[in-house]
Write an enzyme that holds these catalytic residues in place. Structure first.
Site, PDB file in Angstrom:
ATOM      1  N   LYS A  11      93.720  20.871  95.217  1.00 52.42           N
ATOM      2  CA  LYS A  11      93.816  20.061  93.999  1.00 52.42           C
ATOM      3  C   LYS A  11      95.092  20.399  93.201  1.00 52.42           C
ATOM      4  O   LYS A  11      95.753  21.406  93.472  1.00 52.42           O
ATOM      5  CB  LYS A  11      92.553  20.282  93.152  1.00 52.42           C
ATOM      6  N   TYR A  51      86.328   9.363  94.640  1.00 52.85           N
ATOM      7  CA  TYR A  51      85.153   9.952  93.982  1.00 52.85           C
ATOM      8  C   TYR A  51      84.171   8.885  93.485  1.00 52.85           C
ATOM      9  O   TYR A  51      83.398   9.151  92.572  1.00 52.85           O
ATOM     10  CB  TYR A  51      85.597  10.841  92.824  1.00 52.85           C
ATOM     11  N   ASN A 114      89.348  23.217  89.731  1.00 46.45           N
ATOM     12  CA  ASN A 114      88.651  24.180  90.588  1.00 46.45           C
ATOM     13  C   ASN A 114      89.256  24.266  91.987  1.00 46.45           C
ATOM     14  O   ASN A 114      88.559  24.563  92.956  1.00 46.45           O
ATOM     15  CB  ASN A 114      87.139  23.930  90.588  1.00 46.45           C
ATOM     16  N   HIS A 117      88.707  20.744  97.080  1.00 47.36           N
ATOM     17  CA  HIS A 117      87.581  19.867  97.410  1.00 47.36           C
ATOM     18  C   HIS A 117      87.265  20.059  98.883  1.00 47.36           C
ATOM     19  O   HIS A 117      88.170  20.276  99.702  1.00 47.36           O
ATOM     20  CB  HIS A 117      87.958  18.390  97.189  1.00 47.36           C
ATOM     21  N   GLU A 128      85.541  10.318 104.131  1.00 48.97           N
ATOM     22  CA  GLU A 128      86.669  10.892 103.382  1.00 48.97           C
ATOM     23  C   GLU A 128      87.919  11.016 104.251  1.00 48.97           C
ATOM     24  O   GLU A 128      89.032  10.785 103.777  1.00 48.97           O
ATOM     25  CB  GLU A 128      86.277  12.256 102.812  1.00 48.97           C
TER      26      GLU A 128
HETATM   27  P1  RTP Z   1      84.230  18.662  95.338  1.00 46.80           P
HETATM   28  O1  RTP Z   1      83.511  17.369  95.578  1.00 46.80           O
HETATM   29  O2  RTP Z   1      85.484  18.520  94.509  1.00 46.80           O
HETATM   30  O3  RTP Z   1      84.472  19.410  96.609  1.00 46.80           O
HETATM   31  O4  RTP Z   1      83.292  19.633  94.506  1.00 46.80           O
HETATM   32  P2  RTP Z   1      81.744  19.890  94.648  1.00 46.80           P
HETATM   33  O5  RTP Z   1      81.199  19.167  95.839  1.00 46.80           O
HETATM   34  O6  RTP Z   1      81.561  21.378  94.591  1.00 46.80           O
HETATM   35  O7  RTP Z   1      81.198  19.252  93.318  1.00 46.80           O
HETATM   36  P3  RTP Z   1      80.717  17.741  93.027  1.00 46.80           P
HETATM   37  O8  RTP Z   1      79.347  17.817  92.455  1.00 46.80           O
HETATM   38  O9  RTP Z   1      80.949  16.879  94.227  1.00 46.80           O
HETATM   39  O10 RTP Z   1      81.699  17.310  91.859  1.00 46.80           O
HETATM   40  C1  RTP Z   1      83.020  16.857  92.144  1.00 46.80           C
HETATM   41  C2  RTP Z   1      83.973  17.508  91.169  1.00 46.80           C
HETATM   42  O11 RTP Z   1      83.688  17.040  89.863  1.00 46.80           O
HETATM   43  C3  RTP Z   1      83.888  18.080  88.928  1.00 46.80           C
HETATM   44  N1  RTP Z   1      82.657  18.338  88.202  1.00 46.80           N
HETATM   45  N2  RTP Z   1      82.613  18.479  86.929  1.00 46.80           N
HETATM   46  N3  RTP Z   1      81.717  18.891  84.266  1.00 46.80           N
HETATM   47  C4  RTP Z   1      80.856  18.925  85.254  1.00 46.80           C
HETATM   48  O12 RTP Z   1      79.676  19.132  85.082  1.00 46.80           O
HETATM   49  C5  RTP Z   1      81.332  18.709  86.605  1.00 46.80           C
HETATM   50  N4  RTP Z   1      80.592  18.675  87.680  1.00 46.80           N
HETATM   51  C6  RTP Z   1      81.439  18.452  88.699  1.00 46.80           C
HETATM   52  C7  RTP Z   1      84.311  19.316  89.690  1.00 46.80           C
HETATM   53  O13 RTP Z   1      85.725  19.424  89.625  1.00 46.80           O
HETATM   54  C8  RTP Z   1      83.862  19.031  91.098  1.00 46.80           C
HETATM   55  O14 RTP Z   1      84.664  19.710  92.026  1.00 46.80           O
HETATM   56 MG    MG Z   2      81.524  17.116  96.179  1.00 45.28          MG
END
Ligand code: RTP
Ligand code: MG
Length: 141
Positions: A11, A51, A114, A117, A128
């Site tokens: 990212k 997304y 963070n 991804h 994806e």
């Molecule tokens: P990613 O998709 O980026 O690999 O991350 P992830 O699966 O661990 O998390 P996901 O639930 O898919 O969320 C995608 C990205 O959105 C941001 N996020 N912000 N503020 C919040 O509560 C929140 N929750 C998620 C994070 O940057 C996350 O990587």
């Molecule tokens: Mg995710």
């Protein structure tokens, strides 16, 4: 265990930190191969489409703005159990919860910035990968 492919994004925060090589090195050290990669500057639309699954979530706007705030490195990783292996290397979404030694523990600043991804399932990975790469840009062994 089956050989899988997964989509990784380094990212904007981690690209800005000059951490591309360090992060790709972790994938390689864990036995994953980079079989496609490119640097891109996502538009808000690119990020929004990627997304789209999170469209209804309160963080969607911020997430898309962040993902289009600077260049990213998108890659296809291949290896045994690549999807889960990558998720394990990444650590928890919120770096505060990420286990020591994970990419997010070491490189992430916040739940938005963070660092990485990674696809979360085989179905998501296939979609994806096709969002960013054509077949002729992917070089499997
Ligand atoms: P990613 O998709 O980026 O690999 O991350 P992830 O699966 O661990 O998390 P996901 O639930 O898919 O969320 C995608 C990205 O959105 C941001 N996020 N912000 N503020 C919040 O509560 C929140 N929750 C998620 C994070 O940057 C996350 O990587
Ligand atoms: Mg995710």
């Amino acid at each position: 265990m089956a050989v899988e492919r997964t989509l990784s994004i380094i990212k904007p925060d981690a690209v800005q930190k000059n951490a591309i090589g360090a992060i790709l090195g972790r994938f390689e050290a864990a036995g994953l191969r980079v079989i496609a990669t490119k640097m891109l500057y996502l538009s808000q639309e690119d990020a929004g489409g990627f997304y789209a699954v999170h469209k209804a979530r309160p963080f969607y706007g911020e997430l898309c703005a962040f993902m289009s705030s600077g260049p990213v490195l998108v890659s296809v990783l291949e290896g045994e159990g690549a999807i889960l292996k990558n998720r394990d290397l990444m650590g928890a979404t919120n770096p505060k919860d990420a286990a020591p030694g994970t990419i997010r523990a070491d490189f992430a600043d916040s739940i938005d910035a963070n660092a990485v991804h990674g696809s979360d399932s085989a179905e998501t990975a296939a979609w994806e990968i096709s969002y960013f790469f054509s077949q002729r840009e992917i070089f499997s062994r």
